[in-house]
Each structure stands twice: as C-alpha cells, then as structure tokens.
Design a protein around this motif. Sequence first.
Motif, mmCIF file in Angstrom:
data_model
loop_
_atom_site.group_PDB
_atom_site.id
_atom_site.type_symbol
_atom_site.label_atom_id
_atom_site.label_comp_id
_atom_site.label_asym_id
_atom_site.label_seq_id
_atom_site.Cartn_x
_atom_site.Cartn_y
_atom_site.Cartn_z
ATOM 1 N N ASN A 105 0.850 -1.183 0.000
ATOM 2 C CA ASN A 105 0.000 0.000 0.000
ATOM 3 C C ASN A 105 0.891 1.239 0.000
ATOM 4 O OD1 ASN A 105 -1.709 2.148 0.718
ATOM 5 N ND2 ASN A 105 -3.099 0.740 1.786
ATOM 6 N N ASP A 106 0.639 2.173 -0.912
ATOM 7 C CA ASP A 106 1.506 3.340 -1.009
ATOM 8 C C ASP A 106 1.478 4.180 0.255
ATOM 9 O OD1 ASP A 106 2.216 2.582 -3.549
ATOM 10 O OD2 ASP A 106 0.651 3.793 -4.518
ATOM 11 N N THR A 107 0.334 4.198 0.955
ATOM 12 C CA THR A 107 0.230 5.020 2.168
ATOM 13 C C THR A 107 0.919 4.367 3.352
ATOM 14 O OG1 THR A 107 -1.891 3.995 2.713
ATOM 15 C CG2 THR A 107 -1.937 6.004 1.351
ATOM 16 N N ASP A 108 1.015 3.051 3.374
ATOM 17 C CA ASP A 108 1.665 2.357 4.505
ATOM 18 C C ASP A 108 2.395 1.129 3.974
ATOM 19 O OD1 ASP A 108 2.495 1.437 6.949
ATOM 20 O OD2 ASP A 108 0.517 0.753 7.616
ATOM 21 N N GLN B 279 -3.076 -5.515 7.005
ATOM 22 C CA GLN B 279 -3.799 -4.901 5.904
ATOM 23 C C GLN B 279 -4.232 -5.988 4.926
ATOM 24 O OE1 GLN B 279 -1.417 -1.907 4.030
ATOM 25 N NE2 GLN B 279 -1.102 -0.729 5.930
#
Length: 822
Positions: free
Chosen positions: A729-732, A790
Amino acid sequence: MTQLPVPPECLQGSNPQTGLDNAQLAGRRRQFGDNDVTEARQRRWWTVILASAADPMLWFLLVVSGLFFLLGDTTEAVVLLLAIIPLLGMDAWLHRRTQASTEGLATRLAAQARVLRDGQWQQVAARELVPGDVVEVVPGDWIPADGLVLDEQQLQVDESSLTGESFPVRKQAIARQANPPTQADPAQWAHAGTRLLSGTARLWIVHTGAQTRYGEIVRLSRATGQARTPLQQAVSRLVRWILLAALLLCLLLAVVRLVQGHGLIDALISALTLAVAALPEEFPVVFTLFLGVGVYRLAQRQALVRRAVAVENIGRVSAVCSDKTGTLTEGELRLVQCVPAAGLSAEDVPGLAALACGGSAHDPMDRAILTAAGSDATSTRLASFPFTEDRRRETALIQRDGQLLAVVKGAPETVRGLCGIDAAQYQPWQQQLDALAAQGLKVIGCASQLLPPEHDPSVEPAQGYALAGLLAFGDPLREGVREAVQTCLQAGIRVIMVTGDHPLTAGAIAAQIGLGDGAPRVVSLDGHHDQALDADELTAADVIARAAPGQKLQLVQALQARGHTVAVTGDGVNDVPALQTADIGIAMGQRGTRSAREAAAIVLLDDNFRTLVNAIAEGRQLFANLQRGFAYLLLVHLPLVLSAALIPLAGLPLLYLPIHIVWLELLIHPTAMLGFQQHSPPGLERRRPVDGPVRFFPPQAWWALLLGSASATAAVLAAYAAGLHWLGNDTDPAGSARTLALVVLMLCSVAFLAVLSGLAGRMPRLIAGAGLASVALVQLPLLSPLLQVQPLGPAALALALVLAGLTALAVLPLRRVLAGPH
C-alpha cells in the motif's frame, strides 16, 4: 562346588545351642549395626527444587516474565510463569520414582523373626538380628538374614527372586563341630530375601543388613541410577543452544536499535518481542505432551509406563535381555512328560506318585504331581518315610481296595536300586532319562509293590519294587512367546536369555523359542561370580546361565558400550540392578516383586512377553511422531526468529508486533502438539535399528532442516521486500510488507504440517484448515485493524502461495530422511 567363606568375627563366641546373651547382643549391635538393607536418605522437597534450579529454561522463563510484568503486559508474563509448572512437576515425579525403586526392596524381607537368646525363644523385629543369632524359620516365611543351616527337616527354599533358579533348592545342615566353620557349601546357606517352602529350619546368622547377598543387590541398585535418555540430553542441548542464541540476538538487537536512534523503549520492546519469538518453551511442553500420549497408548496395549521418558527409548531398543522364569516361561513347575512302564498308561504313573506325596502345599513338585493326578478318596495313608538328601526318596504305605501298597518316588538311580534292575534292563530307561535331561527337565522315578497284609507299617520296604515309570517336570513356555521372540529377531532386535537356571534347562528353553536358530550359544557363569567376565563372550551369547545380579549388570553395560539400546525384562529382586541400568527396564506386573516394578520404567500388566513386541512397535511410531513434531518447531521457529531479528537490524521497522507473535504462537502450539499424533501400524515394524550411538536427528536430517528453514526464511524476507517496494500500500508500505511476510510464514507453517504429516488423520487436516482460516482473517476489513494488518491484493496472495509452495518442495527431503530407520 565353590565354598563360601564364613568370617570368623561373625560367629566367634556365639553358641548355637543357647544363642547370644545380652552382653554379646549389645556388643554385636555396635559392631554390625541393624539388619536393615533398605535404609535410604530421605529426599526432602527442597532437594527437588535445587535439582530443578539447574535447568536454564526455568531461569529464562522467570527473567522474561519479570520484564513483561515491568512493562505492564501481565497476560504474557502469567503465561510464561504457568509454563514453569509442568517442568517442576516432572522433575519432582522423576525424583520420587528414583527413591521408590529402593524402598520397594523391603517387601521381600521378613518383618519378624523367632530368635534364640539366653536359651529362650522370643519374637523380635527382624531388623534387630545380629551375626551369631540363632533363628527358626517355618514354611512360608521369608528368611531374615544370611545364615548357615544348623538343623533341617526336608528343607526346600524358593530362591527364584534372588538367583532366577526356577526349581526349589534343597538345603543341608552343617556338620557339628567344636568351632564355627570357616567356610560352607552353598547348599548349607540360606539367604535373606528367599522363602522357605517346606521343612523347618534353624539358622545360625552370619551376615545381616548390607553384608547379605540381598544387601549387595541394594548397593548395586543405588550405584547404578537411571541415566538420562538420549532424547532428554538432545532436548536439553537444543534448548540451551536456542536460549544462548536468543539471548545474544536480543542483546544485539537492543544495542543496534539504540545506536540507530530508536530510543530505549523501542529497543526494549524489540528485544522482548524477539525473546518471546525465540523462546523455545514449546520444546519441553511438546516433549511432555508426546510422552503423555505415549503413556496412554502403551497402557492400552497392557504396558504401564512408570517413567514417561522411557517412551522415546522403547522404540529404539536393539537388544532385549530377558529373564526366563516367569517371563518367557510360566514360572510354575508342571508335569510335562510321563514315560510309563509296560502295562501302565501315562495317567497311572502320576496317580501312583501322588500316593507317595507328603501332601505339602509348599512343595512345587508335589503340587505338580497332585494337580496332574487329582484326588484319590479310596486310599488311606498308613505310614510315611520322608525325603532326605541321604535317602533321595519318599515312600508311603497305602491301604487301598483291601490291599497294602508301598509306593516310592525319588531320584531315578535310587528308585532303580530299590527295583533291583541291572544295567542291561535299565538301558532303555537310561536313554529316556538322558533325553529328558537334555531338554532341561527335572526327572524322578516312581515304583510300587504289593505288601503282605501282616507287614509292619513302621518298616520301610527296601527292595522288591516294580518300576512304574519316569515323571519329567519343567517350567513351560508362555503362550505366544516363541512367536514374539521371532518377531523381535526379524525386526533386528537381539534377544538374550539371562537366568540363574542350569545351562541345560536354559539351553532347552532357548532352543524352543528359536534363539540361535534353534542351536543357542549358552554361556554358563557358574563359578565365575568373583571374576571379571569377557565382555565379547557375554554379548555374543544367546543364553547366560547361572548369572548373578552383578553379572546381569555387566551384560547390560557391555551391550550399551557396543552401542545397543538395551531393554531388560525381569520380575525378581535379582533383576533390580539390571532393570535400573538398562535403557528400558521392563517388569512383570502380576508375578513381579514390588522392587522390580519400582525399578522398572515399564510394567507389563499381563506378564506377556508379546506385550513387549507391541510396546516396541508403539514406541517406534511415537518416536517418529516426536521427531516430526520437533522438526516442525525448528522449521517454523528459525525463520520466525531470523526474520524478526534481521529486518530491525537492517534499520527497518519491526517485522512482528506483539499481537503477531501471540497470533503465530496460537498457530504453532496446537500444530506441534496435535498435528503429528499418528497411530502406529499393527505389529512391529520390520526395519532394523541403527548400529552405534543413537541420535535424535541423523546428520542428513539436520542438513534437510537447514535447507527447509533457510528456504522459509528467504521466502519471508522476499515477501517483506516485495510488499515494501512493489506490492504494498503506497500510504503504509511497511504495514503491507509486514502483512505479506506474516501470511507467508503462516502458509509455510501449514506447508510444513502437510509435508511432515502427510495430512494422515483427521487432526492434521483440521489444524491445516485452521491455519488457512487464520490467513483468511487478514482479508476481513473489520478485523484487520485489530490485528494490525492490511488486506492483500490478488498479486500479493498469489506471491504468498508461490513462496509457500517452493518452501514445501524444499522440505520434501526432510520427510524422506525421517521416514527411514532411526
């Protein structure tokens, strides 16, 4: 026959006619002490705690749980503290069993004794006897100490529990002389721990307490305690190495995190998380559980396990030293063959011999004759002339059907003389006699004659008898013993008969059960009790006859020195030292003495040698199950610990958070404990035991374990890198990488279970299903925040399956190695 010495200080000054006086008694008690062979130092509860304190696992659990308490994580701390309980409990249990084996010896000793002192007979506690005392023993009593026979009447002693001799032993009185003898024939001795069968004996006590032959057995028992099994040693070494490696890794990780600037709390949490991941608490827990399962399964097969650690050894037995009397045979004298004279049937001769029996319930031969003949209510005994060593016969005058009949039974040569048979006439009988003796049977002759009505019943006829036949007595084989012994031989297990019996008797029994392909090699140790024995000669024999307790012990030690895992079966006091020294001591539950049962690791509840074969088969399967369980733990723990250490050491965020460690442990624990409990196949596996020292894992298995764990570690690291740089995931990206790595490790756990167990059975399939379900939890949006993971995309899930599949292929060589003989 070898004469036994009589120490002059034991009898000098004592009078066999009046016994000891009070002054002599006090002096001898100070000189020789109490007649107590089983006195042992009591083990206090704190000795068990001190012994357990040497276990490094205990201290590691205490230290780590204390740190969790300081951090406020009481749940993890309590779990670690509870893991200490089974460790302490098992140590206490094993200490108690070691003490009980010596205490059990007291059951073969007399509690009271009738002793002559100051010219008066009195009843005293047997432990108060001293050398020089004169005691009287009646049929059925245990002999309280070693002594010389002063007076005897048809004296027969059961020495089977002390010497292994299955037949009753006749005793003779010493010659009257002015001074005490300096040596005596073994037939003139009576020993503590044996039982009087017939006659009344007056004994002159020579040895008491630890100086008796019984006391010698106790000393051997104490000096040859139960050594730790190879598996216990292997588990201890493995746990120590893992603990050391975990401690070093934790310290290194804490220092590195501090140097990297993550702060003290981060460094401490990192170190503790790694410590929990690396802590090998599953190994002793799984070990204890598998042994408990083994105890239960062997009990279902009529084998009661008294030391749980014996479960892992019994499957690797490569040599069995078996007692004869009561183990391979029934332990009861039986009439097994009758050779009647012309005109008589095989049923007539026992009937005649029964008329001559004195009717003693304690004489095994009389019991065997009366059992075979049945009762005769039509006969009346008018006179009896008892058996003595000089006469070697027993005669009875019987009134039956209006006739006066004389019946005699005794040594064949004696009966022949009463019948007046010359050498030529006796030749056919001599051939029969030689054939029966070659089978190890005890043979007597029986003859009778009609007497005139006016014959004086007080006069024993000395001639004119007609030979009725020969009666042969033996201790028959137990049902199924031959088949059980042959099964052991076919499975590569050596079987050696060890007995105190005569070489002919032992050799005949060994031939019947097929030792030595029907021509067993017999080694007689008669006359060698005080000599060093040739270990090569002992270990090459099929039968060891006339064996003393110390010699049985030498045989066991010689076999162990040659790399054998040795099982010893026995039921008597004489077997205790060998039972304790053997890798597996196996006692008889019904006939066995309490001391034998306490010394043994396993008790056969049905006294059936065949049960031993079933127990070995079960033990082999249990050991294989335990191997697979430990292999799984190593395969899953090494990638867990290495990945948990390498990622933070590289300066990246922690790979596993505390919740993930708990999650993984909830998967690992039930898999290790329940996923490898396959049942054994019927019968004993026909694979030969390995020669030489036994290893828990052979070298090939260690290489296969390294390959599998290295592949799993690489798979987890590859998954983390993929999640961090390509599939995350780019955010995390760290969260995605952590989740993918966690999923790969859980799938590897399922793969290890599938490969090692073959998913044979309902439980492995259920656990594998639970493992896959735990992976599915990652994809649930409602749970993923709580689990700090996630949901993964299709590409990430596909990559996880591919990496786990490759790891499974890398573990296949380990499965093949563990399927071989170990």
